[in-house]
Design a protein around this motif. Structure first.
Motif, mmCIF file in Angstrom:
data_model
loop_
_atom_site.group_PDB
_atom_site.id
_atom_site.type_symbol
_atom_site.label_atom_id
_atom_site.label_comp_id
_atom_site.label_asym_id
_atom_site.label_seq_id
_atom_site.Cartn_x
_atom_site.Cartn_y
_atom_site.Cartn_z
ATOM 1 N N VAL B 121 0.884 -1.077 0.075
ATOM 2 C CA VAL B 121 -0.071 0.049 0.103
ATOM 3 C C VAL B 121 1.015 1.366 -0.003
ATOM 4 N N GLY B 122 1.911 1.221 0.583
ATOM 5 C CA GLY B 122 2.894 2.290 0.969
ATOM 6 C C GLY B 122 3.769 2.581 -0.201
ATOM 7 N N ALA B 123 4.238 1.489 -0.780
ATOM 8 C CA ALA B 123 4.785 1.624 -2.291
ATOM 9 C C ALA B 123 3.963 2.138 -3.211
ATOM 10 N N MET B 124 2.611 1.708 -3.475
ATOM 11 C CA MET B 124 1.970 2.051 -4.335
ATOM 12 C C MET B 124 1.560 3.596 -4.046
ATOM 13 N N HIS B 125 1.353 3.982 -2.839
ATOM 14 C CA HIS B 125 1.134 5.559 -2.668
ATOM 15 C C HIS B 125 2.220 6.267 -2.917
ATOM 16 N N TYR B 126 3.465 5.836 -2.709
ATOM 17 C CA TYR B 126 4.614 6.824 -2.770
ATOM 18 C C TYR B 126 5.207 6.846 -4.091
ATOM 19 N N LEU B 127 4.692 5.835 -4.793
ATOM 20 C CA LEU B 127 5.051 5.769 -6.412
ATOM 21 C C LEU B 127 3.978 6.830 -7.169
ATOM 22 N N GLY B 128 2.705 6.393 -6.537
ATOM 23 C CA GLY B 128 1.914 7.376 -7.192
ATOM 24 C C GLY B 128 2.138 8.837 -7.119
ATOM 25 N N MET B 129 2.687 9.271 -6.016
ATOM 26 C CA MET B 129 2.956 10.525 -5.605
ATOM 27 C C MET B 129 4.044 11.011 -6.517
#
Lengths: 263, 247
Positions: B121-129
């Motif tokens: 979840v975190g990796a997805m979020h920070y990649l999305g950012m």
């Protein structure tokens, strides 16, 4: 020796023969021949198996509660069929009325195993009705209680309980991880049993408060609950087998029926 | 100079609803993983559950939440990083569900699966950012970033425990609500950790070719529609299966 024709319906055919073949062999039977077909209902596996007659009940129970089996039918074939059919046939008895007299003494059976063998035919006959009316099943259970010989009443109720419990498990509780015994009692056993009766649970002890199957001074139907819990919890805490011990019963004057679950 | 960020609360609520819907669908599929009897069935169940969780509960939620966020700038998203964030979410969730979707429950497996999904979840979020293209630079408060990851891991573990160990109606409802909290808790804590600073109007390379809000809206709509259909099909199939079980 007895030869059985078993027909099983499963939702898929992959691995079905291997898994059920193992169950057959584990119960001391050998597979003579088999046929596997598929239709819109699922995969149909027909097996002719041969093995010791005293293991027939165990095999049918194993298949009936197997997680791959949606439904199954077993019938005898060959000359042994007559003997077993005669054995399984029981005489209907009248409904017992409360009586101050001591319960009748049951004569020992000529066949030692006959005393513990359930009346499979009558149980099989009543199972679809239990499924249809579940959880309002007491009239059918009382009917079963009264229609089988005293000698096979408890084992017949236990078989009906096991099959019902295994069916309820597959229907309502099979999704999720396997649980430890105490969690399985709390999360599966208690809610499922509450559909049938008022109960109290303390650890591995379950008290059935007003069992209609256990009338004071008459007969005990506690075996149904024991079988029900064994069938229900057995699949959830595998590979261990679940046992239910009957501690007390209203029919013998206890305030409620008590069961102890272990594995 | 740091920029002020405001939220459309209707879209914030919608992001939570989508996250719960995705979690619900995914966990409905995931609890059947222990019943798989062949590697093919198991792989299919894991992939479908991972897809519903990774793409529905996490990826779609993230971009609805980003549409809810108004920083006063026009933002586009780099297609490659946006696609990579979806792949990472799918892979991490599939791996986590495969770990915990074993017939035998253990706390070690739960820890591994929860960490996998939480970090996913975190990796997805920070990649999305990182995929955001705008006339601003993003900086993070490290403490809040760590807190966002801890929230994701702990809440994922709680959701997985509920899904695989409870029985009855609460098994799915409670686990989906908690998993929705894991995803949204992580996202909005991560957003609180971010500071957008105006870079004087300099647009990054490829800004004009980036994905815009309407592109993302259509994609999210497609994913949510697929989730709803999947849930209905699953419900119908389970009802049929349930009635086909004979005693």
């Amino acid at each position: 020796m007895v030869e059985l024709e078993v027909q099983v319906l499963s939702d898929r055919r992959e691995g079905l023969l291997a898994e059920l073949g193992r169950a057959v062999v584990a119960n001391g039977f050998s597979l003579i021949r088999q046929r596997l077909t598929q239709d819109s209902h699922g995969a149909w596996l027909t097996m002719i198996v041969r093995g010791p007659s005293e293991q027939r009940f165990a095999l049918e129970e194993t298949l009936g509660t197997h997680n791959r089996v949606l439904s199954f039918e077993a019938s005898l074939s060959g000359e042994d069929a007559v003997a077993t059919a005669v054995f399984a046939k029981s005489t209907p008895v009248a409904v017992h009325a409360p009586s101050p007299e001591p319960p009748p003494i049951i004569e020992p059976s000529a066949t030692p195993s006959a005393a513990v063998m359930p009346d499979i035919e009558r149980v099989e006959h009543i199972l679809p009705k239990l499924a249809q009316d579940y959880p309002s099943i007491y009239p059918w259970l009382v009917s079963l209680e009264n229609s089988v010989d005293d000698a096979v009443r408890e084992s017949s109720l236990m078989l009906a309980g096991r099959r019902t419990g295994a069916w309820v498990y597959k229907r309502d509780y099979a999704l999720g991880a396997k649980l430890g015994l105490s969690d399985a009692i709390k999360r599966i056993g208690v809610p499922a049993l509450r559909q049938l009766a008022d109960i109290e649970q303390q650890g591995v002890h379950v008290h059935i408060l007003n069992s209609p199957l256990c009338t004071p001074g008459v007969q005990s139907g506690c075996k149904f609950y024991g079988g029900y819990l064994e069938g229900l919890l057995g699949a959830s805490v595998t590979p261990k087998k679940v046992f239910v011990r009957h501690l007390s019963c209203r029919s013998t004057g206890a305030p409620h029926c008590s069961l102890e679950i272990s594995h | 100079m740091p920029m002020h960020v405001s939220y459309n609360w209707l879209l914030v609520l919608l992001s939570y609803a989508v996250s719960v819907l995705g979690s619900f669908t995914s966990l409905q599929l995931a609890v059947a993983i222990p019943l798989a009897t062949t590697p093919r069935q198991r792989t299919a169940a894991v992939a479908m559950a991972g897809g519903a969780m990774g793409l529905g509960a996490i990826w779609a939620m993230h971009f609805i939440a980003m549409l809810a966020c108004d920083s006063g700038m026009h933002v586009t998203y780099a297609p490659s990083l946006t696609a990579l964030s979806a792949v990472v979410a799918f892979a991490a969730c599939s791996a986590g569900l495969m770990l915990v979707g074993d017939a035998l429950f253990s706390w070690l497996r739960l820890l591994a699966a929860g960490s996998c999904m939480g970090l996913g979840v975190g990796a997805m979020h920070y990649l999305g950012m990182a995929a955001m293209m705008m006339p601003a630079v993003i900086s993070y408060n490290a403490g809040l970033v760590v807190a966002s990851l801890v929230i994701a891991i702990v809440a994922s573990m709680a959701a997985l425990w509920l899904a695989f160990n409870l029985r009855g109606p609460w098994q799915m409802v409670a686990s989906a609500l908690v998993m929705g909290f894991a995803v949204c808790g992580m996202h909005y804590t991560g957003m609180t950790a971010a500071t957008f600073t105006d870079n004087g109007g300099q647009l990054p390379d490829g800004y004009a070719d980036g994905l815009r809000g309407d592109n993302l809206g259509l994609t999210v709509f497609g994913i949510v529609g697929t989730l709803l259909v999947l849930m209905l099909v699953l419900h119908y199939w389970r009802q049929r299966y349930r009635s086909s079980i004979s005693i």
